[in-house]
Design a protein around this motif. Structure first.
Motif, PDB file in Angstrom:
ATOM      1  N   ALA A  24      23.918  38.130  13.497  1.00  0.00           N
ATOM      2  CA  ALA A  24      24.086  36.487  14.149  1.00  0.00           C
ATOM      3  C   ALA A  24      22.883  36.095  14.390  1.00  0.00           C
ATOM      4  O   ALA A  24      21.986  37.065  14.292  1.00  0.00           O
ATOM      5  CB  ALA A  24      25.004  37.124  15.458  1.00  0.00           C
ATOM      6  N   ARG A  25      22.843  34.973  14.974  1.00  0.00           N
ATOM      7  CA  ARG A  25      21.022  34.397  14.887  1.00  0.00           C
ATOM      8  C   ARG A  25      21.020  35.119  16.683  1.00  0.00           C
ATOM      9  O   ARG A  25      21.697  34.052  17.779  1.00  0.00           O
ATOM     10  CB  ARG A  25      20.886  32.959  15.295  1.00  0.00           C
ATOM     11  CG  ARG A  25      21.183  32.998  13.604  1.00  0.00           C
ATOM     12  CD  ARG A  25      20.404  31.360  13.036  1.00  0.00           C
ATOM     13  NE  ARG A  25      19.661  30.687  14.203  1.00  0.00           N
ATOM     14  CZ  ARG A  25      20.109  29.646  15.141  1.00  0.00           C
ATOM     15  NH1 ARG A  25      20.632  28.900  14.570  1.00  0.00           N
ATOM     16  NH2 ARG A  25      19.394  28.614  15.585  1.00  0.00           N
ATOM     17  N   VAL A  26      20.145  35.592  17.229  1.00  0.00           N
ATOM     18  CA  VAL A  26      19.405  36.020  18.372  1.00  0.00           C
ATOM     19  C   VAL A  26      18.947  34.941  19.231  1.00  0.00           C
ATOM     20  O   VAL A  26      17.462  34.678  18.340  1.00  0.00           O
ATOM     21  CB  VAL A  26      18.873  37.417  18.280  1.00  0.00           C
ATOM     22  CG1 VAL A  26      18.209  37.205  19.988  1.00  0.00           C
ATOM     23  CG2 VAL A  26      19.860  37.981  17.632  1.00  0.00           C
ATOM     24  N   LEU A  27      19.034  33.967  19.806  1.00  0.00           N
ATOM     25  CA  LEU A  27      17.870  32.422  20.135  1.00  0.00           C
ATOM     26  C   LEU A  27      17.376  32.991  21.430  1.00  0.00           C
ATOM     27  O   LEU A  27      16.206  32.714  21.389  1.00  0.00           O
ATOM     28  CB  LEU A  27      19.358  31.880  20.631  1.00  0.00           C
ATOM     29  CG  LEU A  27      19.939  31.373  19.824  1.00  0.00           C
ATOM     30  CD1 LEU A  27      21.718  30.059  20.199  1.00  0.00           C
ATOM     31  CD2 LEU A  27      20.227  30.819  18.955  1.00  0.00           C
ATOM     32  N   ASP A  28      17.515  33.727  22.472  1.00  0.00           N
ATOM     33  CA  ASP A  28      16.484  34.349  23.061  1.00  0.00           C
ATOM     34  C   ASP A  28      16.807  35.853  23.345  1.00  0.00           C
ATOM     35  O   ASP A  28      18.236  36.024  23.635  1.00  0.00           O
ATOM     36  CB  ASP A  28      16.114  33.454  24.319  1.00  0.00           C
ATOM     37  CG  ASP A  28      17.882  33.299  25.270  1.00  0.00           C
ATOM     38  OD1 ASP A  28      17.880  34.438  25.978  1.00  0.00           O
ATOM     39  OD2 ASP A  28      18.372  32.065  24.865  1.00  0.00           O
ATOM     40  N   ARG A  29      16.297  36.941  24.112  1.00  0.00           N
ATOM     41  CA  ARG A  29      16.169  37.727  24.489  1.00  0.00           C
ATOM     42  C   ARG A  29      15.030  37.977  25.431  1.00  0.00           C
ATOM     43  O   ARG A  29      13.679  38.195  25.420  1.00  0.00           O
ATOM     44  CB  ARG A  29      16.413  39.093  23.909  1.00  0.00           C
ATOM     45  CG  ARG A  29      15.459  39.395  22.340  1.00  0.00           C
ATOM     46  CD  ARG A  29      15.715  40.724  21.366  1.00  0.00           C
ATOM     47  NE  ARG A  29      14.992  40.218  20.613  1.00  0.00           N
ATOM     48  CZ  ARG A  29      14.568  41.472  19.658  1.00  0.00           C
ATOM     49  NH1 ARG A  29      15.772  42.245  20.018  1.00  0.00           N
ATOM     50  NH2 ARG A  29      14.084  41.058  19.140  1.00  0.00           N
ATOM     51  N   SER A  30      15.350  39.341  27.153  1.00  0.00           N
ATOM     52  CA  SER A  30      14.351  38.905  27.449  1.00  0.00           C
ATOM     53  C   SER A  30      14.896  40.765  27.697  1.00  0.00           C
ATOM     54  O   SER A  30      15.821  41.390  27.644  1.00  0.00           O
ATOM     55  CB  SER A  30      14.523  38.478  29.066  1.00  0.00           C
ATOM     56  OG  SER A  30      15.207  38.603  29.041  1.00  0.00           O
ATOM     57  N   SER A  32      16.329  40.886  30.601  1.00  0.00           N
ATOM     58  CA  SER A  32      17.398  41.018  31.992  1.00  0.00           C
ATOM     59  C   SER A  32      18.731  39.960  31.909  1.00  0.00           C
ATOM     60  O   SER A  32      19.635  39.696  31.838  1.00  0.00           O
ATOM     61  CB  SER A  32      17.623  40.464  32.970  1.00  0.00           C
ATOM     62  OG  SER A  32      16.478  38.945  32.913  1.00  0.00           O
ATOM     63  N   GLY A  33      18.700  39.971  29.589  1.00  0.00           N
ATOM     64  CA  GLY A  33      20.041  39.147  29.513  1.00  0.00           C
ATOM     65  C   GLY A  33      19.717  38.830  27.861  1.00  0.00           C
ATOM     66  O   GLY A  33      17.961  38.942  27.128  1.00  0.00           O
ATOM     67  N   PHE A  34      20.127  38.345  27.054  1.00  0.00           N
ATOM     68  CA  PHE A  34      19.817  38.028  26.108  1.00  0.00           C
ATOM     69  C   PHE A  34      21.627  36.105  25.202  1.00  0.00           C
ATOM     70  O   PHE A  34      21.756  36.395  26.152  1.00  0.00           O
ATOM     71  CB  PHE A  34      20.093  38.778  24.829  1.00  0.00           C
ATOM     72  CG  PHE A  34      21.711  39.156  25.110  1.00  0.00           C
ATOM     73  CD1 PHE A  34      22.864  38.966  24.066  1.00  0.00           C
ATOM     74  CD2 PHE A  34      22.369  40.140  25.908  1.00  0.00           C
ATOM     75  CE1 PHE A  34      24.886  39.697  24.475  1.00  0.00           C
ATOM     76  CE2 PHE A  34      23.135  40.959  26.370  1.00  0.00           C
ATOM     77  CZ  PHE A  34      23.906  40.529  25.360  1.00  0.00           C
TER      78      PHE A  34
END
Length: 196
Positions: A24-30, A32-34
């Protein structure tokens, strides 16, 4: 009775999913979350796609992404409904249905698989849109996060960044099951690698 270790199941299933489905497309991640997004195009109208999504989840959800091999899955498409797994007295509420717009949007909240036991919580949406040339585009969108004092079980021990690719591949496999049932396929795209 043999107890299945949820993390071991997820990691093993993810390795199978890596070979069988596009990420899938990882739109954002950090730390503490994604946010993940995956899309599929199927050659049926939105109402037919909706009927399979909510009425036939046991037929398309991958068997290796269940707590018990002899279970059945069901989605109650109503506010407060359950996305549940039942195997006699063994039961799991995977997610709680929070928004229903038949033929368009199904939103559920909670943590799938081992994310639930880790205390992570999120919103998962299936969005259905008619395609101009016929058929339906199904978007699976999932945003989750939480407090991980012990770190994620894979990758960077301090956060989710290293664990997101595994979740990403599992999401692709899950949407792939629905798309295959409906005669379509998952759309691949470049995955972002954003870490804030």
């Amino acid at each position: 009775m043999r107890r299945v270790r949820p993390l071991a199941v997820l990691v093993a299933a993810a390795s199978i999913a890596f070979a069988a489905a596009a990420p899938a497309r990882v739109l954002d991640r950090s730390a503490s979350g994604f946010t993940l997004q995956n899309e599929a195009v199927v050659p049926v109208a939105p109402d037919a796609a909706w009927a399979a999504l909510v009425g036939e989840v046991d037929a398309w959800w991958p068997r290796d992404h269940r707590w018990w091999s002899d279970s059945r899955l069901a989605i109650e498409p109503r506010a407060g409904g359950c996305f549940c797994e039942l195997a006699g007295e063994r039961q799991a509420l995977h997610m709680l249905v929070t928004f229903v717009d038949p033929g368009r949007t199904l939103r559920m909240t909670g943590g799938l698989g081992p994310l639930q036991g880790m205390g992570l919580h999120g919103a998962l949406e299936f969005r259905l849109q008619p395609e101009a040339g016929g058929g339906t585009r199904i978007t699976l969108w999932y945003r989750a996060g939480g407090y991980l004092p012990d770190g994620a079980p894979a990758g960077d021990p301090a956060d989710l960044v290293g664990f997101v690719p595994i979740i990403d591949r599992v999401q692709a496999q899950q949407l792939g099951g629905l798309a295959t049932k409906l005669g379509g396929s998952v759309i691949t795209g470049p995955a972002a690698a954003t870490a804030d």
